[in-house]
Design a protein around this motif. Structure first.
Motif, PDB file in Angstrom:
ATOM      1  N   GLN A  39     -66.731  10.197  -2.905  1.00  0.00           N
ATOM      2  CA  GLN A  39     -66.382  10.277  -4.327  1.00  0.00           C
ATOM      3  C   GLN A  39     -67.329  11.230  -5.008  1.00  0.00           C
ATOM      4  O   GLN A  39     -68.532  11.219  -4.698  1.00  0.00           O
ATOM      5  CB  GLN A  39     -66.587   8.915  -5.005  1.00  0.00           C
ATOM      6  N   GLY A  40     -66.793  11.959  -5.935  1.00  0.00           N
ATOM      7  CA  GLY A  40     -67.628  12.851  -6.755  1.00  0.00           C
ATOM      8  C   GLY A  40     -68.547  13.738  -5.936  1.00  0.00           C
ATOM      9  O   GLY A  40     -69.702  13.969  -6.318  1.00  0.00           O
ATOM     10  N   GLY A  41     -68.058  14.180  -4.789  1.00  0.00           N
ATOM     11  CA  GLY A  41     -68.825  15.141  -3.988  1.00  0.00           C
ATOM     12  C   GLY A  41     -69.952  14.508  -3.199  1.00  0.00           C
ATOM     13  O   GLY A  41     -70.863  15.211  -2.747  1.00  0.00           O
ATOM     14  N   ALA A  42     -69.963  13.172  -3.021  1.00  0.00           N
ATOM     15  CA  ALA A  42     -71.023  12.535  -2.226  1.00  0.00           C
ATOM     16  C   ALA A  42     -70.427  11.417  -1.386  1.00  0.00           C
ATOM     17  O   ALA A  42     -69.422  10.819  -1.766  1.00  0.00           O
ATOM     18  CB  ALA A  42     -72.092  11.979  -3.141  1.00  0.00           C
ATOM     19  N   PHE A  43     -71.088  11.171  -0.235  1.00  0.00           N
ATOM     20  CA  PHE A  43     -70.669  10.055   0.624  1.00  0.00           C
ATOM     21  C   PHE A  43     -71.506   8.831   0.266  1.00  0.00           C
ATOM     22  O   PHE A  43     -72.733   8.908   0.179  1.00  0.00           O
ATOM     23  CB  PHE A  43     -70.896  10.399   2.098  1.00  0.00           C
ATOM     24  N   ARG A  44     -70.853   7.702   0.032  1.00  0.00           N
ATOM     25  CA  ARG A  44     -71.576   6.447  -0.252  1.00  0.00           C
ATOM     26  C   ARG A  44     -71.224   5.478   0.867  1.00  0.00           C
ATOM     27  O   ARG A  44     -70.051   5.134   1.024  1.00  0.00           O
ATOM     28  CB  ARG A  44     -71.097   5.846  -1.575  1.00  0.00           C
ATOM     29  N   SER A  45     -72.260   5.061   1.627  1.00  0.00           N
ATOM     30  CA  SER A  45     -71.999   4.147   2.743  1.00  0.00           C
ATOM     31  C   SER A  45     -72.806   2.872   2.552  1.00  0.00           C
ATOM     32  O   SER A  45     -73.945   2.916   2.073  1.00  0.00           O
ATOM     33  CB  SER A  45     -72.404   4.769   4.073  1.00  0.00           C
ATOM     34  N   ARG A  46     -72.179   1.783   2.918  1.00  0.00           N
ATOM     35  CA  ARG A  46     -72.849   0.473   2.837  1.00  0.00           C
ATOM     36  C   ARG A  46     -72.641  -0.249   4.150  1.00  0.00           C
ATOM     37  O   ARG A  46     -71.524  -0.256   4.672  1.00  0.00           O
ATOM     38  CB  ARG A  46     -72.219  -0.375   1.720  1.00  0.00           C
ATOM     39  N   SER A  47     -73.793  -0.903   4.630  1.00  0.00           N
ATOM     40  CA  SER A  47     -73.659  -1.656   5.877  1.00  0.00           C
ATOM     41  C   SER A  47     -74.486  -2.941   5.746  1.00  0.00           C
ATOM     42  O   SER A  47     -75.581  -2.920   5.189  1.00  0.00           O
ATOM     43  CB  SER A  47     -74.170  -0.800   7.025  1.00  0.00           C
ATOM     44  N   THR A  48     -73.937  -4.058   6.211  1.00  0.00           N
ATOM     45  CA  THR A  48     -74.702  -5.313   6.175  1.00  0.00           C
ATOM     46  C   THR A  48     -74.617  -6.016   7.516  1.00  0.00           C
ATOM     47  O   THR A  48     -73.646  -5.817   8.263  1.00  0.00           O
ATOM     48  CB  THR A  48     -74.138  -6.299   5.113  1.00  0.00           C
ATOM     49  N   SER A  49     -75.645  -6.832   7.774  1.00  0.00           N
ATOM     50  CA  SER A  49     -75.625  -7.660   8.986  1.00  0.00           C
ATOM     51  C   SER A  49     -76.362  -8.963   8.686  1.00  0.00           C
ATOM     52  O   SER A  49     -77.320  -8.961   7.899  1.00  0.00           O
ATOM     53  CB  SER A  49     -76.359  -6.973  10.123  1.00  0.00           C
ATOM     54  N   PRO A  50     -75.950 -10.060   9.312  1.00  0.00           N
ATOM     55  CA  PRO A  50     -76.678 -11.305   9.106  1.00  0.00           C
ATOM     56  C   PRO A  50     -77.990 -11.305   9.922  1.00  0.00           C
ATOM     57  O   PRO A  50     -78.072 -10.642  10.951  1.00  0.00           O
ATOM     58  CB  PRO A  50     -75.709 -12.362   9.621  1.00  0.00           C
ATOM     59  N   VAL A  51     -79.000 -12.052   9.442  1.00  0.00           N
ATOM     60  CA  VAL A  51     -80.242 -12.229  10.226  1.00  0.00           C
ATOM     61  C   VAL A  51     -80.174 -13.644  10.806  1.00  0.00           C
ATOM     62  O   VAL A  51     -79.919 -14.601  10.083  1.00  0.00           O
ATOM     63  CB  VAL A  51     -81.495 -12.074   9.335  1.00  0.00           C
ATOM     64  N   LEU A  52     -80.319 -13.748  12.122  1.00  0.00           N
ATOM     65  CA  LEU A  52     -80.160 -15.060  12.770  1.00  0.00           C
ATOM     66  C   LEU A  52     -81.489 -15.577  13.306  1.00  0.00           C
ATOM     67  O   LEU A  52     -82.346 -14.801  13.752  1.00  0.00           O
ATOM     68  CB  LEU A  52     -79.155 -14.940  13.939  1.00  0.00           C
ATOM     69  N   TYR A  53     -81.629 -16.851  13.228  1.00  0.00           N
ATOM     70  CA  TYR A  53     -82.751 -17.475  13.946  1.00  0.00           C
ATOM     71  C   TYR A  53     -82.176 -18.679  14.671  1.00  0.00           C
ATOM     72  O   TYR A  53     -81.656 -19.611  14.040  1.00  0.00           O
ATOM     73  CB  TYR A  53     -83.860 -17.911  12.979  1.00  0.00           C
ATOM     74  N   GLN A  54     -82.237 -18.616  15.969  1.00  0.00           N
ATOM     75  CA  GLN A  54     -81.649 -19.657  16.830  1.00  0.00           C
ATOM     76  C   GLN A  54     -80.220 -19.990  16.398  1.00  0.00           C
ATOM     77  O   GLN A  54     -79.883 -21.128  16.039  1.00  0.00           O
ATOM     78  CB  GLN A  54     -82.529 -20.909  16.810  1.00  0.00           C
ATOM     79  N   ASN A  55     -79.461 -18.926  16.327  1.00  0.00           N
ATOM     80  CA  ASN A  55     -78.040 -19.018  15.988  1.00  0.00           C
ATOM     81  C   ASN A  55     -77.757 -19.558  14.584  1.00  0.00           C
ATOM     82  O   ASN A  55     -76.676 -20.033  14.284  1.00  0.00           O
ATOM     83  CB  ASN A  55     -77.271 -19.886  17.003  1.00  0.00           C
TER      84      ASN A  55
ATOM     85  N   PHE B 111     -76.661   7.089  -0.030  1.00  0.00           N
ATOM     86  CA  PHE B 111     -75.983   8.027  -0.927  1.00  0.00           C
ATOM     87  C   PHE B 111     -76.274   9.419  -0.394  1.00  0.00           C
ATOM     88  O   PHE B 111     -77.434   9.825  -0.340  1.00  0.00           O
ATOM     89  CB  PHE B 111     -76.540   7.837  -2.349  1.00  0.00           C
ATOM     90  N   ASP B 112     -75.233  10.110   0.070  1.00  0.00           N
ATOM     91  CA  ASP B 112     -75.468  11.408   0.732  1.00  0.00           C
ATOM     92  C   ASP B 112     -74.708  12.537   0.041  1.00  0.00           C
ATOM     93  O   ASP B 112     -73.540  12.781   0.329  1.00  0.00           O
ATOM     94  CB  ASP B 112     -75.030  11.303   2.204  1.00  0.00           C
ATOM     95  N   PRO B 113     -75.372  13.251  -0.882  1.00  0.00           N
ATOM     96  CA  PRO B 113     -74.674  14.363  -1.549  1.00  0.00           C
ATOM     97  C   PRO B 113     -74.677  15.641  -0.707  1.00  0.00           C
ATOM     98  O   PRO B 113     -73.890  16.536  -0.950  1.00  0.00           O
ATOM     99  CB  PRO B 113     -75.471  14.564  -2.836  1.00  0.00           C
ATOM    100  N   GLU B 114     -75.537  15.716   0.318  1.00  0.00           N
ATOM    101  CA  GLU B 114     -75.639  16.969   1.093  1.00  0.00           C
ATOM    102  C   GLU B 114     -74.384  17.240   1.913  1.00  0.00           C
ATOM    103  O   GLU B 114     -73.793  18.311   1.844  1.00  0.00           O
ATOM    104  CB  GLU B 114     -76.838  16.897   2.043  1.00  0.00           C
ATOM    105  N   GLN B 115     -73.979  16.219   2.682  1.00  0.00           N
ATOM    106  CA  GLN B 115     -72.747  16.375   3.485  1.00  0.00           C
ATOM    107  C   GLN B 115     -71.552  16.571   2.558  1.00  0.00           C
ATOM    108  O   GLN B 115     -70.625  17.297   2.851  1.00  0.00           O
ATOM    109  CB  GLN B 115     -72.519  15.116   4.337  1.00  0.00           C
ATOM    110  N   GLY B 116     -71.608  15.873   1.397  1.00  0.00           N
ATOM    111  CA  GLY B 116     -70.537  16.011   0.400  1.00  0.00           C
ATOM    112  C   GLY B 116     -70.446  17.451  -0.065  1.00  0.00           C
ATOM    113  O   GLY B 116     -69.357  18.017  -0.179  1.00  0.00           O
ATOM    114  N   ALA B 117     -71.638  18.074  -0.292  1.00  0.00           N
ATOM    115  CA  ALA B 117     -71.642  19.465  -0.761  1.00  0.00           C
ATOM    116  C   ALA B 117     -71.068  20.383   0.301  1.00  0.00           C
ATOM    117  O   ALA B 117     -70.318  21.317   0.006  1.00  0.00           O
ATOM    118  CB  ALA B 117     -73.073  19.877  -1.102  1.00  0.00           C
ATOM    119  N   LEU B 118     -71.392  20.064   1.582  1.00  0.00           N
ATOM    120  CA  LEU B 118     -70.840  20.870   2.687  1.00  0.00           C
ATOM    121  C   LEU B 118     -69.319  20.818   2.679  1.00  0.00           C
ATOM    122  O   LEU B 118     -68.625  21.827   2.803  1.00  0.00           O
ATOM    123  CB  LEU B 118     -71.350  20.328   4.029  1.00  0.00           C
ATOM    124  N   LEU B 119     -68.813  19.586   2.506  1.00  0.00           N
ATOM    125  CA  LEU B 119     -67.365  19.387   2.498  1.00  0.00           C
ATOM    126  C   LEU B 119     -66.722  20.096   1.302  1.00  0.00           C
ATOM    127  O   LEU B 119     -65.673  20.730   1.420  1.00  0.00           O
ATOM    128  CB  LEU B 119     -67.058  17.884   2.448  1.00  0.00           C
TER     129      LEU B 119
END
Ligand code: ADP
Length: 478
Positions: free
Chosen positions: A135-151, A162-170
């Motif tokens: 969006q708006g010339g930038a890549f916005r990525s989100r990633s989540t993972s749970p933290v486990l302790y003994q299941n 937030f990555d505007p560099e690759q967006g600018a390339l595109l």
């Protein structure tokens, strides 16, 4: 006003417009593809690489937290201090209730608050998530993972990039593609005008030629360069026009010859009647002579018109239905009649016949052919000469030969004697009562039934005419 709108209509309906439009449509489709497909593919590639790197980073963080049985602000900060966070804009770590324990953002830090992002809720339910948008010339990525302790889920890690560099390339790629498309559009537009004009110019020439010929300029020819289909149509049209011109010339010559032929006896009749009317005290003997001459001219007129009618009927292509006719009885009948004329002229007339001489045609046609040829032979032979007629039926067909030992026909005239009104010696033919149409009638009649006629000079002088009729197939006249 009327002509302008008509011109406009012709342009919209013209071939040039259609050709131009099809070029433009094809190229427009290609350009749309060029401006969407590569961008889509590059976007997908970036999404995939983001997914890899971000999820890897989150895994590293989860790994460094995995030894803890409970997450607190302190132990998380200590564990996170050793993690290298490359290119990640924000990292959040929450406890199992969603309360933020760690936040890399300094201004507006969310530590102590409850993070209610869907991704974190999903992680706390035990799922890994990844989303990426451009969006708006930038890549916005989100990633989540749970933290486990003994299941047991003890918290969640959230990373945001937030990555505007690759967006600018595109964006740069998009801009370049647009510029390239604009250039291609201009070139194609110019080319489509030039090419469609080149193509339709040829068609235009052909059209002009057709119109000119239709208006009567039979000598006009279409000059279309090249060897493509349009040039070929032009050549075909030219040969068609050649034939049309030949036919038209023949028709004109025929009309003028026919009127000339009719004019001569009419002028003679006029002269003779004037002489009778204007001479005082004309003696009955002279009057009778003049009236006899008028009668002769009238007879010639009726012969010409009869021949002309016969030729017109042959030209129209309407033929009397053909049947199997035996030529021999017709030959015998003609010979009986002609022998009187021949005797009067001191010409010996003989005939022979052999084989089965059945041909396809009508009795009247065959009579006309034999009569015209024998009449000519007797007419153009001096007293004391002989005329031989022979009829022969063979496997290939039926052949009729009429040979005389008269004057013959000069070699240079041989190819033309079948033409209408063509006579080697006009005065002689007229004196003998000829119309100049006899041989044309013979040729046209024979041709109509699939046969041929030839003229030649015999080895010992005199003319030889040969008529060949094709063999009847299986005795079936149809
Ligand atoms: P015409 O009525 O003048 O005889 P035709 O068409 O029958 O017309 O013949 C055309 C010309 O061919 C004649 O005028 C004559 O000059 C020539 N011709 C035809 N048959 C003979 C022949 N048997 N011998 C010599 N000349 C002939």
């Amino acid at each position: 006003m009327g002509t302008i709108s008509k011109d406009r209509n012709t342009f919209w309906g013209s071939l040039q417009f259609k050709f131009g439009l099809s070029y433009i449509l094809v190229i427009a489709a290609v350009l749309v593809l060029l401006n969407t497909y590569p961008l889509r593919v590059s976007q997908d590639l970036v999404f995939r690489s983001k997914e890899n790197t971000l999820q890897n980073s989150v895994s590293v963080m989860v790994y460094s937290l995995s030894g803890l049985d409970r997450l607190t602000e302190e132990n998380v900060a200590a564990a996170m201090a050793v993690v290298e966070e490359t290119g990640i804009s924000r990292i959040l770590v929450t406890d199992d209730a969603g309360k933020v324990l760690y936040d890399t953002r300094e201004t507006g830090s969310a530590v102590g608050e409850y993070a209610v992002y869907t991704e974190i809720v999903q992680a706390l339910l035990g799922n890994d998530t990844f989303t990426c948008s451009y969006q708006g010339g930038a890549f916005r990525s989100r990633s989540t993972s749970p933290v486990l302790y003994q299941n047991r889920i003890i918290g969640a890690v959230y990373a945001y990039e937030f990555d505007p560099e690759q967006g600018a390339l595109l964006e740069g790629l998009q801009y370049n593609l647009l510029r390239l498309s604009a250039l291609i559009s201009v070139v194609v537009l110019a080319l489509s005008v030039i090419l469609s004009r080149a193509l339709t110019r040829k068609i235009g020439r052909l059209l002009t030629a057709i119109r000119r010929v239709r208006e009567g300029a039979y000598s006009h020819r279409a000059e279309i360069p090249g060897r493509d289909e349009i040039a070929q149509i032009g050549q075909e049209f030219n040969s068609l026009t050649d034939r049309l011109q030949i036919t038209e010339n023949a028709r004109r010559r025929f009309v003028s010859d026919a009127s000339h032929e009719l004019k001569t006896p009419l002028a003679a009749i006029r002269l003779l009647t004037d002489s009778i009317l204007q001479t005082d005290n004309i003696d009955p003997e002279t009057t009778r002579e003049f009236v006899a001459d008028i009668g002769q001219e009238a007879e010639r007129l009726s012969r010409i018109t009869e021949d002309l009618l016969r030729l017109t009927r042959l030209d129209s292509g309407v033929l009397e239905p053909a049947a199997a006719v035996d030529v021999l009885p017709v030959l015998e009948q003609t010979m009986r009649m002609m022998s009187l004329v021949a005797q009067e002229k001191g010409v010996e007339l003989t005939y022979t016949a052999a084989g089965d001489c059945t041909v396809l045609g009508t009795r009247d046609e065959i009579y006309q052919i034999i009569y015209n040829l024998t009449d000519n032979a007797v007419k153009y032979s001096p007293a004391g000469s002989t005329v031989q007629v022979s009829l022969r039926g063979a496997a290939e067909g039926v052949e009729l030969t009429v040979a005389d030992n008269g004057t013959g026909i000069p070699e240079e005239d041989l190819p033309r004697i079948f033409e209408r009104f063509y006579r080697v010696d006009k005065a002689r033919s007229r004196a003998a009562g000829g119309t100049g149409l006899g041989l044309s009638i013979v040729r046209d009649t024979v041709k109509r039934r699939g046969g041929t006629v030839e003229a030649a000079n015999g080895p010992r002088g005199g003319a030889v005419f040969t008529v060949r009729w094709p063999r009847m197939k299986g005795g079936d006249p149809s």
